[in-house]
Design a protein around this motif. Structure first.
Motif, PDB file in Angstrom:
ATOM      1  N   LEU A 171     -21.323  27.684  13.699  1.00 43.79           N
ATOM      2  CA  LEU A 171     -19.656  27.748  13.942  1.00 43.79           C
ATOM      3  C   LEU A 171     -19.223  28.212  15.247  1.00 43.79           C
ATOM      4  CD1 LEU A 171     -18.345  28.747  10.400  1.00 43.79           C
ATOM      5  CD2 LEU A 171     -18.489  26.385  11.375  1.00 43.79           C
ATOM      6  N   ASP A 172     -19.878  29.320  15.584  1.00 36.61           N
ATOM      7  CA  ASP A 172     -19.401  29.950  16.816  1.00 36.61           C
ATOM      8  C   ASP A 172     -19.432  29.118  17.983  1.00 36.61           C
ATOM      9  OD1 ASP A 172     -19.078  32.397  15.680  1.00 36.61           O
ATOM     10  OD2 ASP A 172     -21.101  33.523  16.329  1.00 36.61           O
ATOM     11  N   ASP A 173     -20.781  28.367  18.200  1.00 41.77           N
ATOM     12  CA  ASP A 173     -20.292  27.416  19.313  1.00 41.77           C
ATOM     13  C   ASP A 173     -19.782  26.541  19.282  1.00 41.77           C
ATOM     14  OD1 ASP A 173     -22.452  28.762  20.874  1.00 41.77           O
ATOM     15  OD2 ASP A 173     -24.266  27.945  19.573  1.00 41.77           O
ATOM     16  N   VAL A 174     -19.341  25.977  18.153  1.00 41.91           N
ATOM     17  CA  VAL A 174     -18.553  25.031  17.904  1.00 41.91           C
ATOM     18  C   VAL A 174     -17.075  25.511  17.937  1.00 41.91           C
ATOM     19  CG1 VAL A 174     -17.612  23.340  16.439  1.00 41.91           C
ATOM     20  CG2 VAL A 174     -20.241  23.782  16.181  1.00 41.91           C
ATOM     21  N   GLN A 175     -16.800  26.520  17.524  1.00 39.94           N
ATOM     22  CA  GLN A 175     -15.402  27.114  17.898  1.00 39.94           C
ATOM     23  C   GLN A 175     -15.074  27.079  19.561  1.00 39.94           C
ATOM     24  OE1 GLN A 175     -14.017  30.274  15.153  1.00 39.94           O
ATOM     25  NE2 GLN A 175     -16.047  30.300  14.552  1.00 39.94           N
ATOM     26  N   ILE A 193     -13.828  16.574  12.544  1.00 41.96           N
ATOM     27  CA  ILE A 193     -15.042  17.139  12.730  1.00 41.96           C
ATOM     28  C   ILE A 193     -16.109  16.165  11.762  1.00 41.96           C
ATOM     29  CG2 ILE A 193     -16.291  19.266  11.679  1.00 41.96           C
ATOM     30  CD1 ILE A 193     -13.695  20.704  12.279  1.00 41.96           C
ATOM     31  N   VAL A 194     -17.145  16.026  12.313  1.00 39.20           N
ATOM     32  CA  VAL A 194     -18.211  15.450  11.590  1.00 39.20           C
ATOM     33  C   VAL A 194     -19.485  16.491  11.212  1.00 39.20           C
ATOM     34  CG1 VAL A 194     -20.030  13.632  11.850  1.00 39.20           C
ATOM     35  CG2 VAL A 194     -17.611  13.090  12.604  1.00 39.20           C
ATOM     36  N   GLU A 195     -19.546  16.431  10.101  1.00 39.30           N
ATOM     37  CA  GLU A 195     -20.876  17.373   9.527  1.00 39.30           C
ATOM     38  C   GLU A 195     -22.011  16.322   9.466  1.00 39.30           C
ATOM     39  OE1 GLU A 195     -20.760  20.651   6.482  1.00 39.30           O
ATOM     40  OE2 GLU A 195     -21.408  18.964   5.459  1.00 39.30           O
ATOM     41  N   ASN A 196     -22.967  16.542  10.348  1.00 35.05           N
ATOM     42  CA  ASN A 196     -24.256  15.529  10.363  1.00 35.05           C
ATOM     43  C   ASN A 196     -25.176  16.411   9.727  1.00 35.05           C
ATOM     44  OD1 ASN A 196     -25.589  13.338  10.926  1.00 35.05           O
ATOM     45  ND2 ASN A 196     -26.416  14.163  12.929  1.00 35.05           N
ATOM     46  N   MET A 197     -26.153  15.717   9.220  1.00 32.72           N
ATOM     47  CA  MET A 197     -27.292  16.080   8.410  1.00 32.72           C
ATOM     48  C   MET A 197     -26.861  16.845   7.066  1.00 32.72           C
ATOM     49  SD  MET A 197     -29.795  17.375  11.421  1.00 32.72           S
ATOM     50  CE  MET A 197     -29.558  16.821  13.173  1.00 32.72           C
ATOM     51  N   ALA A 198     -25.790  16.732   6.691  1.00 30.87           N
ATOM     52  CA  ALA A 198     -24.864  17.165   5.344  1.00 30.87           C
ATOM     53  C   ALA A 198     -25.787  17.556   4.333  1.00 30.87           C
ATOM     54  CB  ALA A 198     -23.944  16.530   5.008  1.00 30.87           C
ATOM     55  N   TRP A 199     -26.652  16.526   4.026  1.00 38.61           N
ATOM     56  CA  TRP A 199     -27.715  16.807   2.929  1.00 38.61           C
ATOM     57  C   TRP A 199     -29.055  16.127   3.105  1.00 38.61           C
ATOM     58  CZ3 TRP A 199     -22.670  15.495   1.759  1.00 38.61           C
ATOM     59  CH2 TRP A 199     -22.691  13.734   1.321  1.00 38.61           C
ATOM     60  N   PHE A 200     -30.022  16.052   2.798  1.00 38.37           N
ATOM     61  CA  PHE A 200     -31.226  15.039   2.712  1.00 38.37           C
ATOM     62  C   PHE A 200     -31.364  14.490   1.262  1.00 38.37           C
ATOM     63  CE2 PHE A 200     -35.536  14.362   1.536  1.00 38.37           C
ATOM     64  CZ  PHE A 200     -36.069  13.491   2.591  1.00 38.37           C
ATOM     65  N   GLU A 219     -16.348  22.200   6.515  1.00 43.30           N
ATOM     66  CA  GLU A 219     -15.222  22.367   5.924  1.00 43.30           C
ATOM     67  C   GLU A 219     -14.746  23.824   6.312  1.00 43.30           C
ATOM     68  OE1 GLU A 219     -13.527  23.077   1.182  1.00 43.30           O
ATOM     69  OE2 GLU A 219     -15.787  22.802   1.562  1.00 43.30           O
ATOM     70  N   LYS A 220     -15.396  24.807   6.548  1.00 43.25           N
ATOM     71  CA  LYS A 220     -14.961  25.962   7.157  1.00 43.25           C
ATOM     72  C   LYS A 220     -14.112  25.944   8.406  1.00 43.25           C
ATOM     73  CE  LYS A 220     -15.927  30.934   7.807  1.00 43.25           C
ATOM     74  NZ  LYS A 220     -16.841  31.977   7.628  1.00 43.25           N
ATOM     75  N   LEU A 221     -14.909  24.924   9.471  1.00 41.46           N
ATOM     76  CA  LEU A 221     -14.595  24.678  10.449  1.00 41.46           C
ATOM     77  C   LEU A 221     -12.974  24.063  10.305  1.00 41.46           C
ATOM     78  CD1 LEU A 221     -16.948  23.360  12.967  1.00 41.46           C
ATOM     79  CD2 LEU A 221     -15.469  25.232  13.383  1.00 41.46           C
ATOM     80  N   SER A 222     -12.879  23.175   9.616  1.00 38.65           N
ATOM     81  CA  SER A 222     -11.742  22.129   9.092  1.00 38.65           C
ATOM     82  C   SER A 222     -10.526  23.169   8.932  1.00 38.65           C
ATOM     83  CB  SER A 222     -12.031  21.174   8.127  1.00 38.65           C
ATOM     84  OG  SER A 222     -10.775  20.579   7.812  1.00 38.65           O
ATOM     85  N   LYS A 223     -10.821  24.037   8.189  1.00 41.68           N
ATOM     86  CA  LYS A 223      -9.776  25.317   7.795  1.00 41.68           C
ATOM     87  C   LYS A 223      -9.320  25.848   8.874  1.00 41.68           C
ATOM     88  CE  LYS A 223     -11.160  25.175   2.843  1.00 41.68           C
ATOM     89  NZ  LYS A 223     -11.583  25.758   1.577  1.00 41.68           N
ATOM     90  N   ILE A 224     -10.066  26.512   9.501  1.00 42.39           N
ATOM     91  CA  ILE A 224      -9.891  27.519  10.788  1.00 42.39           C
ATOM     92  C   ILE A 224      -9.032  26.945  11.856  1.00 42.39           C
ATOM     93  CG2 ILE A 224     -10.737  28.723  12.659  1.00 42.39           C
ATOM     94  CD1 ILE A 224     -13.455  29.253  10.885  1.00 42.39           C
ATOM     95  N   PHE A 225      -9.281  25.416  12.283  1.00 40.34           N
ATOM     96  CA  PHE A 225      -8.656  24.786  13.276  1.00 40.34           C
ATOM     97  C   PHE A 225      -7.746  23.785  12.887  1.00 40.34           C
ATOM     98  CE2 PHE A 225     -12.410  26.637  15.472  1.00 40.34           C
ATOM     99  CZ  PHE A 225     -11.754  26.929  16.482  1.00 40.34           C
TER     100      PHE A 225
END
Length: 276
Positions: A171-175, A193-200, A219-225
């Motif tokens: 998150l820090d770098d993306v912010q 925001i695209v969450e890649n490698m969300a699951w295998f 999801e957290k990034l989405s809420k912050i920004f």
């Protein structure tokens, strides 16, 4: 911080390319999140929807497009157009593709300082014969460096898509990346925001999900920004192989991946309508 200071001090003299309707940057806070695969997948999905699409690989220090499109040993040709020498992009899967990786020795490190790298990117953009495009997808390097500043200061960017992975440690770098685009001197919309490698999900067991890289980061990034999380893209054992072999079209043989990219581009198109 230095990049943001540069943005605040530098005058903007943006170039508009009339033949390109939308220029979309695909960005990430750090490397290893699959940004280039996402950029290529967006381009492919848009092309499948009938749009005219170009893909510019601006990651000069680690260009991935030649590998993704099975063009590692290829060199582009030039044409004369209106008294100017232009680079003819390759066309793969209906996408016009160009990369600095086509013009440099892949075995040699690129030892360029900021101004030289910026000039190379401007030249690649302006000297490519893109023709009429609905979308030019720009695969940028990780972080917030000189290449990003070049695009933001020199060209009319329609918006950006931010790629992250699920783990909270990313998150820090993306912010920082999102903050750069939201800088008042930049004013480039963060479209999603695209969450890649969300699951295998094993390809032979599509009902199973394994959250190898954690969960909840997008999801957290989405809420912050207050930026929409427009896609969660899974991985399986076939994706890496298809990318390494330059068989990008096989990426969409997996229904779950195909649906994720289709939903992503639908959300992108909706965001552009909203911003218009």
């Amino acid at each position: 911080m230095e990049q943001l200071k540069a943005l605040n001090k530098s005058p903007f003299e943006k170039i508009m390319i009339p033949s390109i309707k939308n220029m979309i940057m695909v960005s990430s806070g750090k490397g290893g999140v699959g940004k280039s695969t996402v950029a290529a997948g967006i381009a492919l999905s848009l092309a499948k929807k009938g749009y005219s699409v170009g893909l510019m690989d601006a990651d000069i220090y680690g260009p991935s497009v030649p590998t993704l499109f099975n063009l590692k040993d290829e060199r582009p040709v030039t044409i004369e157009l209106d008294g100017k020498t232009k680079i003819e992009p390759f066309i793969r899967f209906g996408i016009k593709v160009n990369s600095l990786g086509f013009l440099i020795d892949p075995m040699q490190a690129v030892l360029w300082r900021g101004p030289m790298a910026s000039n190379a990117i401007k030249q690649l953009m302006n000297d490519t014969h893109w023709g009429e495009l609905d979308f030019l997808i720009i695969d940028t390097p990780p972080g917030t460096g000189d290449i990003h500043l070049t695009f933001l200061q020199q060209f009319e960017i329609t918006g950006t898509i931010i790629v992250t992975t699920p783990q909270l440690v990313a998150l820090d770098d993306v912010q920082k990346t999102i903050s750069m685009f939201k800088n008042e001197r930049v004013g480039v919309p963060v479209l999603g925001i695209v969450e890649n490698m969300a699951w295998f999900t094993p390809s032979k067991h599509p009902e199973e999900k394994y959250f190898l890289f954690g969960r909840g980061g997008g999801e957290k990034l989405s809420k912050i920004f207050n930026v929409p999380l427009i896609a969660q893209i899974p991985i399986n054992e076939n994706i890496c192989q298809s990318c390494d072999e330059g068989k990008l079209d096989i990426l969409f043989d997996d229904d779950e991946v195909k649906t994720a990219f289709s939903n992503l581009t639908d959300a992108l198109l909706d965001q552009l309508k909203t911003k218009a």
